[in-house]
Design a protein around this motif. Structure first.
Motif, PDB file in Angstrom:
ATOM      1  N   VAL A 278      -8.107  88.429 103.806  1.00 45.12           N
ATOM      2  CA  VAL A 278      -7.586  87.780 105.017  1.00 45.12           C
ATOM      3  C   VAL A 278      -7.446  88.808 106.134  1.00 45.12           C
ATOM      4  N   ILE A 279      -6.892  89.970 105.811  1.00 44.16           N
ATOM      5  CA  ILE A 279      -6.713  91.021 106.820  1.00 44.16           C
ATOM      6  C   ILE A 279      -8.058  91.467 107.374  1.00 44.16           C
ATOM      7  N   ALA A 280      -9.039  91.646 106.509  1.00 45.83           N
ATOM      8  CA  ALA A 280     -10.378  92.061 106.961  1.00 45.83           C
ATOM      9  C   ALA A 280     -10.990  91.016 107.882  1.00 45.83           C
ATOM     10  N   ALA A 281     -10.847  89.746 107.526  1.00 43.55           N
ATOM     11  CA  ALA A 281     -11.399  88.678 108.367  1.00 43.55           C
ATOM     12  C   ALA A 281     -10.681  88.609 109.711  1.00 43.55           C
ATOM     13  N   LEU A 282      -9.358  88.742 109.699  1.00 44.71           N
ATOM     14  CA  LEU A 282      -8.598  88.724 110.958  1.00 44.71           C
ATOM     15  C   LEU A 282      -8.965  89.919 111.827  1.00 44.71           C
ATOM     16  N   ALA A 283      -9.100  91.092 111.216  1.00 41.62           N
ATOM     17  CA  ALA A 283      -9.434  92.305 111.963  1.00 41.62           C
ATOM     18  C   ALA A 283     -10.830  92.223 112.575  1.00 41.62           C
ATOM     19  N   GLY A 284     -11.684  91.370 112.033  1.00 40.91           N
ATOM     20  CA  GLY A 284     -13.033  91.197 112.555  1.00 40.91           C
ATOM     21  C   GLY A 284     -13.126  90.278 113.768  1.00 40.91           C
ATOM     22  N   ILE A 285     -12.019  89.671 114.158  1.00 45.15           N
ATOM     23  CA  ILE A 285     -12.009  88.786 115.327  1.00 45.15           C
ATOM     24  C   ILE A 285     -12.073  89.645 116.587  1.00 45.15           C
ATOM     25  N   ASP A 286     -12.931  89.259 117.542  1.00 45.30           N
ATOM     26  CA  ASP A 286     -13.036  89.990 118.804  1.00 45.30           C
ATOM     27  C   ASP A 286     -11.669  90.072 119.472  1.00 45.30           C
ATOM     28  N   GLY A 287     -11.297  91.287 119.880  1.00 45.89           N
ATOM     29  CA  GLY A 287     -10.031  91.505 120.565  1.00 45.89           C
ATOM     30  C   GLY A 287      -8.888  91.880 119.649  1.00 45.89           C
ATOM     31  N   VAL A 288      -9.082  91.770 118.333  1.00 43.13           N
ATOM     32  CA  VAL A 288      -8.029  92.126 117.376  1.00 43.13           C
ATOM     33  C   VAL A 288      -8.195  93.597 117.001  1.00 43.13           C
ATOM     34  N   THR A 289      -7.097  94.353 117.094  1.00 39.59           N
ATOM     35  CA  THR A 289      -7.129  95.782 116.764  1.00 39.59           C
ATOM     36  C   THR A 289      -6.525  96.069 115.395  1.00 39.59           C
ATOM     37  N   ALA A 290      -5.672  95.172 114.903  1.00 33.41           N
ATOM     38  CA  ALA A 290      -5.058  95.348 113.578  1.00 33.41           C
ATOM     39  C   ALA A 290      -4.508  94.000 113.132  1.00 33.41           C
ATOM     40  N   ALA A 291      -4.354  93.853 111.827  1.00 37.99           N
ATOM     41  CA  ALA A 291      -3.815  92.602 111.290  1.00 37.99           C
ATOM     42  C   ALA A 291      -3.104  92.881 109.977  1.00 37.99           C
ATOM     43  N   ASP A 292      -2.223  91.978 109.639  1.00 34.42           N
ATOM     44  CA  ASP A 292      -1.543  92.027 108.351  1.00 34.42           C
ATOM     45  C   ASP A 292      -1.278  90.588 107.926  1.00 34.42           C
ATOM     46  N   ALA A 293      -1.292  90.341 106.651  1.00 37.70           N
ATOM     47  CA  ALA A 293      -1.002  89.010 106.107  1.00 37.70           C
ATOM     48  C   ALA A 293      -0.330  89.176 104.765  1.00 37.70           C
ATOM     49  N   SER A 294       0.731  88.427 104.561  1.00 38.05           N
ATOM     50  CA  SER A 294       1.423  88.502 103.280  1.00 38.05           C
ATOM     51  C   SER A 294       2.027  87.152 102.939  1.00 38.05           C
ATOM     52  N   ALA A 295       2.131  86.897 101.661  1.00 39.12           N
ATOM     53  CA  ALA A 295       2.746  85.667 101.166  1.00 39.12           C
ATOM     54  C   ALA A 295       4.240  85.916 101.011  1.00 39.12           C
ATOM     55  N   TYR A 296       5.016  84.855 101.177  1.00 34.28           N
ATOM     56  CA  TYR A 296       6.463  84.956 101.006  1.00 34.28           C
ATOM     57  C   TYR A 296       6.995  83.645 100.453  1.00 34.28           C
ATOM     58  N   SER A 297       8.148  83.714  99.850  1.00 30.93           N
ATOM     59  CA  SER A 297       8.823  82.512  99.388  1.00 30.93           C
ATOM     60  C   SER A 297       9.636  81.957 100.542  1.00 30.93           C
ATOM     61  N   THR A 298       9.572  80.654 100.752  1.00 28.06           N
ATOM     62  CA  THR A 298      10.348  80.046 101.836  1.00 28.06           C
ATOM     63  C   THR A 298      11.816  79.902 101.472  1.00 28.06           C
ATOM     64  N   GLY A 299      12.145  80.191 100.227  1.00 28.83           N
ATOM     65  CA  GLY A 299      13.521  80.056  99.764  1.00 28.83           C
ATOM     66  C   GLY A 299      13.728  78.807  98.925  1.00 28.83           C
ATOM     67  N   THR A 300      12.765  77.915  98.964  1.00 33.16           N
ATOM     68  CA  THR A 300      12.790  76.713  98.142  1.00 33.16           C
ATOM     69  C   THR A 300      11.883  76.960  96.943  1.00 33.16           C
ATOM     70  N   PRO A 301      12.328  76.631  95.750  1.00 33.63           N
ATOM     71  CA  PRO A 301      11.473  76.868  94.578  1.00 33.63           C
ATOM     72  C   PRO A 301      10.074  76.276  94.761  1.00 33.63           C
ATOM     73  N   THR A 302       9.095  77.007  94.382  1.00 32.69           N
ATOM     74  CA  THR A 302       7.664  76.673  94.438  1.00 32.69           C
ATOM     75  C   THR A 302       7.159  76.416  95.859  1.00 32.69           C
ATOM     76  N   SER A 303       7.846  76.914  96.869  1.00 34.67           N
ATOM     77  CA  SER A 303       7.416  76.760  98.258  1.00 34.67           C
ATOM     78  C   SER A 303       7.127  78.134  98.841  1.00 34.67           C
ATOM     79  N   TYR A 304       5.860  78.354  99.207  1.00 36.91           N
ATOM     80  CA  TYR A 304       5.439  79.655  99.703  1.00 36.91           C
ATOM     81  C   TYR A 304       4.726  79.521 101.035  1.00 36.91           C
ATOM     82  N   GLY A 305       4.797  80.569 101.817  1.00 35.70           N
ATOM     83  CA  GLY A 305       4.137  80.597 103.110  1.00 35.70           C
ATOM     84  C   GLY A 305       3.344  81.878 103.270  1.00 35.70           C
ATOM     85  N   VAL A 306       2.614  81.947 104.377  1.00 31.70           N
ATOM     86  CA  VAL A 306       1.857  83.136 104.734  1.00 31.70           C
ATOM     87  C   VAL A 306       2.341  83.588 106.103  1.00 31.70           C
ATOM     88  N   ARG A 307       2.728  84.838 106.190  1.00 30.81           N
ATOM     89  CA  ARG A 307       3.120  85.443 107.467  1.00 30.81           C
ATOM     90  C   ARG A 307       1.984  86.349 107.912  1.00 30.81           C
TER      91      ARG A 307
END
Length: 151
Positions: free
Chosen positions: A36-65
């Motif tokens: 995901v980071i490599a694909a985001l970094a390949g977008i024109d105008g993007v100089t850096a990117a980061d992506a990580s999964a996290y728990s939303t605090g509800t069991p079995t509920s996850y998000g991507v930041r």
């Protein structure tokens, strides 16, 4: 005094359990952050990117930041950058409940530093209408992400 200390410890433990400390590896969807980071970094105008999964605090509920840094050209084309970022997330990070995107750009008032971009200020430049602008971020549900992809 011991009862107050015990209550404090219990409150701390409960807060940690509900704060999203659990990882998706404990039953949630898989995120190939490097891809995901490599694909985001390949977008024109993007100089850096980061992506990580996290728990939303509800069991079995996850998000991507997702955090994206853009150069001046990327900020000028923020709609294109965000459209491409949404496409990347829809293609490579499916299965999560929420997607939070944050963008930073060069700070014109402090050369050599970055500022966090308030995405709501650029809402009229986005190629999609889905999502909620909260603070400086854009948050999309899984359904909104799929609807916005390819816009």
């Amino acid at each position: 005094m011991a009862a107050v200390r015990s209550a404090g410890v219990l409150a701390l433990v409960a807060a940690l359990l509900l704060s999203g400390c659990a990882s998706p590896e404990q039953g949630g969807p898989e995120l190939d952050s490097a891809a995901v980071i490599a694909a985001l970094a390949g977008i024109d105008g993007v100089t850096a990117a980061d992506a990580s999964a996290y728990s939303t605090g509800t069991p079995t509920s996850y998000g991507v930041r997702t955090e994206i840094s853009v150069d001046d050209a990327g900020l000028a084309a923020i709609g294109d950058v965000m459209g491409s970022a949404v496409d990347v997330l829809a293609a490579q990070a499916a299965g999560f409940r929420t997607y939070v995107i944050e963008v930073s750009a060069p700070d014109p008032e402090n050369p050599g530093t970055e500022m966090i971009v308030t995405l709501a200020d650029y809402q009229d430049q986005m190629p999609f209408t889905q999502g909620s602008y909260l603070g400086w971020t854009l948050t999309l549900t899984a359904d909104e992400l799929q609807q916005a992809a390819g816009s």
